[in-house]
Design a protein around this motif. Structure first.
Motif, PDB file in Angstrom:
ATOM      1  N   GLY A   1     -11.129   6.566   5.841  1.00 26.20           N
ATOM      2  CA  GLY A   1     -10.501   6.072   4.624  1.00 26.20           C
ATOM      3  C   GLY A   1      -9.435   7.020   4.136  1.00 26.20           C
ATOM      4  N   LEU A   2      -8.412   6.448   3.487  1.00 29.32           N
ATOM      5  CA  LEU A   2      -7.320   7.241   2.922  1.00 29.32           C
ATOM      6  C   LEU A   2      -7.118   6.837   1.470  1.00 29.32           C
ATOM      7  N   GLY A   3      -6.931   7.824   0.608  1.00 25.35           N
ATOM      8  CA  GLY A   3      -6.665   7.567  -0.800  1.00 25.35           C
ATOM      9  C   GLY A   3      -5.408   8.293  -1.231  1.00 25.35           C
ATOM     10  N   ALA A   4      -4.576   7.593  -2.025  1.00 25.05           N
ATOM     11  CA  ALA A   4      -3.314   8.180  -2.477  1.00 25.05           C
ATOM     12  C   ALA A   4      -3.147   7.953  -3.975  1.00 25.05           C
ATOM     13  N   GLY A   5      -2.334   8.794  -4.570  1.00 20.89           N
ATOM     14  CA  GLY A   5      -2.018   8.639  -5.988  1.00 20.89           C
ATOM     15  C   GLY A   5      -0.938   7.593  -6.195  1.00 20.89           C
ATOM     16  N   ASN A   6       0.283   7.896  -5.764  1.00 19.15           N
ATOM     17  CA  ASN A   6       1.409   6.992  -6.018  1.00 19.15           C
ATOM     18  C   ASN A   6       2.339   6.759  -4.841  1.00 19.15           C
ATOM     19  N   ASN A   7       2.234   7.546  -3.783  1.00 16.34           N
ATOM     20  CA  ASN A   7       3.194   7.461  -2.686  1.00 16.34           C
ATOM     21  C   ASN A   7       2.815   6.338  -1.721  1.00 16.34           C
ATOM     22  N   LEU A   8       3.172   5.119  -2.107  1.00 15.53           N
ATOM     23  CA  LEU A   8       2.815   3.939  -1.315  1.00 15.53           C
ATOM     24  C   LEU A   8       3.463   3.955   0.061  1.00 15.53           C
ATOM     25  N   GLU A   9       4.712   4.328   0.127  1.00 15.33           N
ATOM     26  CA  GLU A   9       5.434   4.316   1.408  1.00 15.33           C
ATOM     27  C   GLU A   9       4.729   5.198   2.444  1.00 15.33           C
ATOM     28  N   LEU A  10       4.361   6.409   2.063  1.00 11.35           N
ATOM     29  CA  LEU A  10       3.681   7.313   2.997  1.00 11.35           C
ATOM     30  C   LEU A  10       2.273   6.806   3.309  1.00 11.35           C
ATOM     31  N   LEU A  11       1.569   6.264   2.313  1.00 14.74           N
ATOM     32  CA  LEU A  11       0.233   5.719   2.569  1.00 14.74           C
ATOM     33  C   LEU A  11       0.300   4.581   3.584  1.00 14.74           C
ATOM     34  N   LEU A  12       1.290   3.719   3.474  1.00 14.71           N
ATOM     35  CA  LEU A  12       1.445   2.629   4.445  1.00 14.71           C
ATOM     36  C   LEU A  12       1.729   3.175   5.842  1.00 14.71           C
ATOM     37  N   GLU A  13       2.569   4.177   5.920  1.00 17.41           N
ATOM     38  CA  GLU A  13       2.870   4.804   7.218  1.00 17.41           C
ATOM     39  C   GLU A  13       1.588   5.399   7.822  1.00 17.41           C
ATOM     40  N   GLN A  14       0.835   6.121   7.010  1.00 15.80           N
ATOM     41  CA  GLN A  14      -0.419   6.720   7.486  1.00 15.80           C
ATOM     42  C   GLN A  14      -1.410   5.646   7.923  1.00 15.80           C
ATOM     43  N   THR A  15      -1.472   4.561   7.178  1.00 15.82           N
ATOM     44  CA  THR A  15      -2.391   3.469   7.489  1.00 15.82           C
ATOM     45  C   THR A  15      -2.030   2.820   8.815  1.00 15.82           C
ATOM     46  N   ARG A  16      -0.771   2.572   9.020  1.00 20.63           N
ATOM     47  CA  ARG A  16      -0.336   1.951  10.287  1.00 20.63           C
ATOM     48  C   ARG A  16      -0.596   2.870  11.474  1.00 20.63           C
ATOM     49  N   ARG A  17      -0.449   4.150  11.271  1.00 17.65           N
ATOM     50  CA  ARG A  17      -0.628   5.102  12.365  1.00 17.65           C
ATOM     51  C   ARG A  17      -2.104   5.370  12.679  1.00 17.65           C
ATOM     52  N   HIS A  18      -2.931   5.512  11.649  1.00 18.38           N
ATOM     53  CA  HIS A  18      -4.307   5.974  11.864  1.00 18.38           C
ATOM     54  C   HIS A  18      -5.357   4.878  11.718  1.00 18.38           C
ATOM     55  N   ARG A  19      -4.985   3.705  11.236  1.00 15.04           N
ATOM     56  CA  ARG A  19      -5.860   2.530  11.165  1.00 15.04           C
ATOM     57  C   ARG A  19      -7.211   2.799  10.493  1.00 15.04           C
ATOM     58  N   PRO A  20      -7.219   3.350   9.279  1.00 12.13           N
ATOM     59  CA  PRO A  20      -8.492   3.563   8.590  1.00 12.13           C
ATOM     60  C   PRO A  20      -9.120   2.220   8.209  1.00 12.13           C
ATOM     61  N   GLU A  21     -10.402   2.230   7.959  1.00 14.37           N
ATOM     62  CA  GLU A  21     -11.084   1.013   7.536  1.00 14.37           C
ATOM     63  C   GLU A  21     -10.787   0.665   6.087  1.00 14.37           C
ATOM     64  N   ALA A  22     -10.457   1.660   5.279  1.00 13.15           N
ATOM     65  CA  ALA A  22     -10.192   1.416   3.863  1.00 13.15           C
ATOM     66  C   ALA A  22      -9.086   2.336   3.381  1.00 13.15           C
ATOM     67  N   ILE A  23      -8.298   1.813   2.436  1.00 15.78           N
ATOM     68  CA  ILE A  23      -7.292   2.638   1.761  1.00 15.78           C
ATOM     69  C   ILE A  23      -7.387   2.364   0.262  1.00 15.78           C
ATOM     70  N   SER A  24      -6.861   3.304  -0.522  1.00 12.05           N
ATOM     71  CA  SER A  24      -6.862   3.151  -1.967  1.00 12.05           C
ATOM     72  C   SER A  24      -5.603   3.795  -2.532  1.00 12.05           C
ATOM     73  N   ILE A  25      -5.070   3.157  -3.562  1.00 12.79           N
ATOM     74  CA  ILE A  25      -3.942   3.730  -4.284  1.00 12.79           C
ATOM     75  C   ILE A  25      -4.175   3.490  -5.776  1.00 12.79           C
ATOM     76  N   LEU A  26      -3.749   4.419  -6.588  1.00 14.24           N
ATOM     77  CA  LEU A  26      -4.046   4.424  -8.020  1.00 14.24           C
ATOM     78  C   LEU A  26      -3.527   3.183  -8.750  1.00 14.24           C
ATOM     79  N   ASP A  27      -2.314   2.801  -8.498  1.00 14.72           N
ATOM     80  CA  ASP A  27      -1.652   1.721  -9.234  1.00 14.72           C
ATOM     81  C   ASP A  27      -2.037   0.352  -8.654  1.00 14.72           C
TER      82      ASP A  27
END
Length: 81
Positions: A32-58
């Motif tokens: 799983g990956l959790g981010a505060g506000n950097n959606l662009e980087l979270l999406l990049e990380q998600t596409r690369r590492h394929r976690p089962e869950a992600i979270s972002i504050l907003d």
């Protein structure tokens, strides 16, 4: 194999941790990956590492993430029944 949920994945320590995990794919799985506000980087990380869950504050950014990743919103059960 260690399963890891990484909070703050888009910050400096989080991005360094992701690099370590990428170097040790037989030992570390990013579950799983959790981010505060950097959606662009979270999406990049998600596409690369394929976690089962992600979270972002907003919540609005969460909706943008769902759309960008082609995901359906999950229904959260009402605790009151």
């Amino acid at each position: 194999m260690k399963n890891v949920v990484l909070l703050g994945s888009t910050g400096s320590i989080g991005t360094s941790t992701i690099k370590v995990a990428a170097d040790l794919p037989e030992q570390i799985r990013l579950l799983g990956l959790g981010a505060g506000n950097n959606l662009e980087l979270l999406l990049e990380q998600t596409r690369r590492h394929r976690p089962e869950a992600i979270s972002i504050l907003d919540p609005e950014k969460a909706e943008v993430a769902r759309e960008a990743l082609g995901l359906r919103p999950r229904s959260i059960p009402d605790p009151k029944g």
